[in-house]
Write an enzyme that holds these catalytic residues in place. Structure first.
Site, PDB file in Angstrom:
ATOM      1  N   GLU A   1       0.844  -1.200   0.000  1.00 39.44           N
ATOM      2  CA  GLU A   1       0.000   0.000   0.000  1.00 39.44           C
ATOM      3  C   GLU A   1       0.876   1.246   0.000  1.00 39.44           C
ATOM      4  O   GLU A   1       1.959   1.257   0.588  1.00 39.44           O
ATOM      5  CB  GLU A   1      -0.867  -0.030   1.257  1.00 39.44           C
ATOM      6  CG  GLU A   1      -1.906   1.058   1.379  1.00 39.44           C
ATOM      7  CD  GLU A   1      -2.812   0.820   2.577  1.00 39.44           C
ATOM      8  OE1 GLU A   1      -3.409   1.812   3.052  1.00 39.44           O
ATOM      9  OE2 GLU A   1      -2.926  -0.329   3.045  1.00 39.44           O
TER      10      GLU A   1
ATOM     11  N   GLU B   1      -3.344  10.272   2.956  1.00 39.02           N
ATOM     12  CA  GLU B   1      -4.592  10.296   3.721  1.00 39.02           C
ATOM     13  C   GLU B   1      -4.786  11.711   4.259  1.00 39.02           C
ATOM     14  O   GLU B   1      -4.094  12.142   5.171  1.00 39.02           O
ATOM     15  CB  GLU B   1      -4.555   9.265   4.846  1.00 39.02           C
ATOM     16  CG  GLU B   1      -4.374   7.850   4.305  1.00 39.02           C
ATOM     17  CD  GLU B   1      -4.431   6.801   5.380  1.00 39.02           C
ATOM     18  OE1 GLU B   1      -5.502   6.667   5.996  1.00 39.02           O
ATOM     19  OE2 GLU B   1      -3.416   6.128   5.610  1.00 39.02           O
TER      20      GLU B   1
END
Length: 257
Positions: free
Chosen positions: A131, A135
């Protein structure tokens, strides 16, 4: 900052049809302006949530093409949505590996909300968990969390980055350059983090999501229930294969040395 893996399970149970034993990443440049949401290119999360840390249900009704263009991913509070809040997530149907990944987006403020742009593969795809994250933590102005996972390990070194205020239209440009030996994150064309160890290796999909939490207070802020839908808007996503440059005029690759 150690935390429970959240984005790693964000695709939920409804995406099981999208796994691939040996996914083949695209080698073709890709630019999406979201004039519409093409079902041949994008998969919509719909009808589930990730668990107790998420206080909303993924719903296709929380997605729309914005009045001024781009894709709106909404957090819709209860009362507007029913008994439980609704939230939005999409993923590419294409797989990607190495290259430059760029998004132009903005998000309205909201404590306890997360507006994310990230790459991901994991158990739901029958792959190890890799990943790469942007964010956007909307509890504070101009705050983003930068992180990556390799085979499920984030090495405890996720980082906050406070960036300069947006232009008058509120948008920022987020980019990461993923190479076999390095990973670089950019905000508005500025290199803000570089890693040369623990670089993901598996092909991944690209996700955009907008969701809330009542429990992750230290990270996302105390949840404050909005009185109206809160919108994250994405006007562009682009992929440039490694070794190519400037597939659109504003690309961060146009100004690389």
């Amino acid at each position: 900052m150690a935390r429970t893996v959240i984005l790693g399970v964000a695709i939920g149970l409804g995406a099981t049809a999208l796994w691939a034993k040996n996914p083949i990443p695209t080698s073709t440049p890709f630019v999406e302006h979201f004039a519409r949401l093409d079902p041949n290119l994008w998969y919509i999360s719909d009808g589930w949530s990730n668990g107790p840390q998420q206080n909303c249900t993924w719903s296709k009704s929380a997605l729309a093409i914005g009045k001024n263009g781009g894709l709106d991913l909404k957090y819709i509070p209860p009362g507007k949505a029913g008994d439980k809040a609704l939230c939005a997530e999409v993923q590419t149907k294409k797989w990607f590996r190495y290259g430059t990944f760029e998004a132009r987006m903005k998000s309205a403020p909201g404590s306890g909300l997360n507006a994310a742009f990230f790459s991901f593969t994991g158990a739901i795809h029958k792959q190890p968990h890799d990943e790469i994250d942007f964010e956007r933590l909307t509890r504070a102005p101009n705050l983003v969390w930068l992180n990556r996972y390799v085979s499920g390990n984030d090495f405890g070194d996720g980082q906050y980055y406070h960036f300069a205020p947006a232009s008058d239209d509120g948008y920022h440009n987020y980019a990461f350059i993923w190479a076999p030996d390095s990973l670089k994150w950019y905000v508005d064309g500025v290199l803000v983090r570089k890693e040369t160890a623990h670089v993901p290796t598996h092909p991944m999909k690209i996700y955009f999501s907008h969701w809330g939490s009542d429990t992750l207070k230290n990270w996302m802020g105390p949840f404050k229930q909005p009185t109206a839908p809160v919108v994250m808007n994405v006007t562009r996503f682009a992929y440039t294969p490694l070794g190519q440059r400037c597939v659109f005029p504003e690309s961060v690759t146009c100004n690389l040395p």
